[in-house]
Scaffold this motif. Structure first.
Motif, mmCIF file in Angstrom:
data_model
loop_
_atom_site.group_PDB
_atom_site.id
_atom_site.type_symbol
_atom_site.label_atom_id
_atom_site.label_comp_id
_atom_site.label_asym_id
_atom_site.label_seq_id
_atom_site.Cartn_x
_atom_site.Cartn_y
_atom_site.Cartn_z
ATOM 1 N N LYS A 154 29.752 36.486 48.561
ATOM 2 C CA LYS A 154 30.346 37.536 47.726
ATOM 3 C C LYS A 154 29.310 38.062 46.726
ATOM 4 O O LYS A 154 29.167 39.266 46.537
ATOM 5 N N GLY A 155 28.617 37.122 46.101
ATOM 6 C CA GLY A 155 27.606 37.517 45.116
ATOM 7 C C GLY A 155 26.518 38.388 45.730
ATOM 8 O O GLY A 155 26.050 39.335 45.097
ATOM 9 N N GLY A 156 26.136 38.068 46.944
ATOM 10 C CA GLY A 156 25.105 38.857 47.622
ATOM 11 C C GLY A 156 25.585 40.271 47.935
ATOM 12 O O GLY A 156 24.799 41.221 47.889
ATOM 13 N N ILE A 157 26.872 40.406 48.237
ATOM 14 C CA ILE A 157 27.432 41.749 48.471
ATOM 15 C C ILE A 157 27.332 42.552 47.167
ATOM 16 O O ILE A 157 26.905 43.715 47.163
ATOM 17 N N VAL A 158 27.731 41.918 46.092
ATOM 18 C CA VAL A 158 27.696 42.619 44.809
ATOM 19 C C VAL A 158 26.268 43.028 44.473
ATOM 20 O O VAL A 158 25.998 44.172 44.096
ATOM 21 N N LYS A 159 25.341 42.095 44.660
ATOM 22 C CA LYS A 159 23.956 42.360 44.274
ATOM 23 C C LYS A 159 23.298 43.382 45.210
ATOM 24 O O LYS A 159 22.635 44.307 44.746
ATOM 25 N N GLN B 247 32.834 49.185 38.785
ATOM 26 C CA GLN B 247 33.612 48.404 37.831
ATOM 27 C C GLN B 247 33.874 47.041 38.463
ATOM 28 O O GLN B 247 34.701 46.906 39.356
ATOM 29 N N LEU B 248 33.124 46.043 38.009
ATOM 30 C CA LEU B 248 33.156 44.724 38.630
ATOM 31 C C LEU B 248 34.033 43.775 37.839
ATOM 32 O O LEU B 248 33.918 43.700 36.621
ATOM 33 N N ALA B 249 34.908 43.065 38.524
ATOM 34 C CA ALA B 249 35.730 42.053 37.854
ATOM 35 C C ALA B 249 35.670 40.762 38.648
ATOM 36 O O ALA B 249 35.899 40.754 39.853
ATOM 37 N N PRO C 162 24.140 43.149 39.233
ATOM 38 C CA PRO C 162 25.250 43.740 38.476
ATOM 39 C C PRO C 162 26.156 42.692 37.825
ATOM 40 O O PRO C 162 26.804 42.976 36.819
ATOM 41 N N GLN C 163 26.197 41.498 38.396
ATOM 42 C CA GLN C 163 27.053 40.458 37.824
ATOM 43 C C GLN C 163 26.587 39.993 36.460
ATOM 44 O O GLN C 163 27.335 39.339 35.738
ATOM 45 N N GLY C 164 25.325 40.319 36.107
ATOM 46 C CA GLY C 164 24.799 39.885 34.817
ATOM 47 C C GLY C 164 24.730 41.000 33.793
ATOM 48 O O GLY C 164 24.162 40.816 32.724
ATOM 49 N N VAL C 165 25.274 42.154 34.136
ATOM 50 C CA VAL C 165 25.179 43.314 33.249
ATOM 51 C C VAL C 165 26.583 43.757 32.830
ATOM 52 O O VAL C 165 27.473 43.898 33.667
#
Lengths: 284, 284
Positions: free
Chosen positions: A83-88, A100-102, B96-99
């Protein structure tokens, strides 16, 4: 819908959970619709960035002039599935101002004192945004079922509440895309092993990850039930084989691009007189 | 602190607002500390991405094990100066998870019913995050002064309230970095002209932008007063010449990297027995 030429078939059709879907039939190391390997996949991902960026900017631009449309991407998976890799790597390629990330962790005492959707509703994306849920209200029918955190009757009620909530979203101009990243238990062992072997990854590991891993079969069953109950035409689920990280990223990029293409976005027309403003500017 | 070899001198020292600083003395098309041009600047920016990414991940990792430290980057500028470009091209290069990005628009009725810091406090970054304010509480002493949205006494009070608020932040483990992107009125005219000339940019233009432009001198004065009153040792201001977008991005990347370097971050130590977990995993 059109799909980029690197796909042999539209992954939308290949990955969507339709009637009769069985999670157990999905091979986590497969790459449906894509015949190349890792480097071809990385190339395809890079090739898709500019189009996704442009579409995201158009979605955002339209919202400034009153368009209510928005996207919600729900990401669910077992630990380490990516999941984290998708976000990144997928969301990280578009303008952060439009994302808009939650992230939903273990609920707090305050959150538990409310209905399970209370904390979720607060994070629903605004007009023009691509919202991403890293875990979601589905935890309340996944871990909640596996760990017995709610009664069977309450879990049953929640499926219906989720469908009502998502119908509200889709009727309110939100395109809902639900993704489960699907890895194998062996792949997870390898990924957890790496976290334990590398001191710079220790912080990503939690002994509880192994506790959950030991309940693998129960989780797969809970996912299957969730698909059976909540895969709807307007808020579909996609199960993406994720043993190959590059494939999962490419597939999610495609789902987003496809959803945006279907909106037939255009640059919004000015709501002021352009020539008049040009003259004012020149005189300023 | 160390600075990358492409700098001829540390931009921290060249750009910081110190005693006697005069905004009028800063040339918006200068590139303090950097002798190359646009393509050298773009190369330097790309070269700095990996280090910033690593540092950001360490900051985030440390917070998972209880470290309270975080960063707040405040961005202020006249319209078109490039705040959005900083967010997209500098912040967009890290996970993005850190921003944690917050954009402050014209206050709503609810926000106006509270003290001006009410909406700001809610967006202060969490531990481990890099918070970015696209506009900020400084609007309440900038446009508020220029447009007379508050009495002179209230504006005076706000400088003190801002200093108190920022002291709270810095005492609470937040590194505060305040940036003004400084462009010239001619450069702004060019950038607004482009927005008016290109239909795909019309949505970015607002006739009100010209109204504000006509008050250029008043805004510069309001900025100068804000610097005089709120440039403190712990929450410094940096004025970055921004006629050259590439320079402003490189400078902000450096400010962030420098702030993170000063934290002397390390990967956090595991709070579990690694060997024991490796054995559990192998058996699972």
């Amino acid at each position: 819908m059109n799909h980029a030429p690197h796909w042999t078939a539209d992954p939308i059709d290949l990955l969507r959970v339709d009637d009769g879907f069985r999670l157990a039939d999905v091979a986590p190391d497969s790459t449906p619709g894509f015949e190349g390997g890792k480097s071809a996949g990385a190339q395809a991902l890079a090739a898709g960035v500019a189009r996704l960026e442009e579409l995201q900017e158009q979605l955002f631009a339209c919202s400034r002039l009153g368009d209510e449309r928005r996207i919600l991407l729900v990401l669910q998976a077992m630990d380490t599935a990516g999941k984290g890799g998708i976000v990144k790597h997928v969301m990280g390629s578009v303008d952060p101002q439009g994302v808009q990330l939650a992230s939903f962790k273990k609920p707090t005492a305050e959150e538990l004192a409310h209905d399970f959707l209370w904390r979720i509703r607060k994070e629903a994306p605004e007009a023009g945004m691509i919202g991403v849920f890293d875990r979601s209200h589905y935890e309340d029918v996944l871990i909640a079922r596996v760990r017995g955190l709610a009664s069977p009757e309450e879990i049953e009620r929640r499926y219906g509440a989720i469908n009502d909530f998502e119908r509200e979203l889709t009727e309110g101009a939100t395109t809902v895309i639900k993704v489960m990243l699907h890895i194998s238990p062996d792949e997870q062992r390898e990924r957890l092993r790496e976290r334990l072997d590398r001191p710079d990854k220790h912080w990503k590991f939690n002994p509880g990850d192994i506790d959950e891993r030991l309940l693998w079969g129960d989780y797969q069953q809970a996912y299957q039930l969730a698909f059976d109950q909540t895969a709807t035409g307007d808020a579909p689920w996609f199960v993406i084989p994720a043993n190959r990280k590059w494939y999962a990223r490419l597939a999610v990029q495609h789902l987003l691009t496809d959803a945006l293409e279907r909106m037939e976005l255009e640059w919004p027309k000015a709501d002021y007189d352009v020539a008049e403003q040009q003259a004012r500017l020149a005189a300023s």
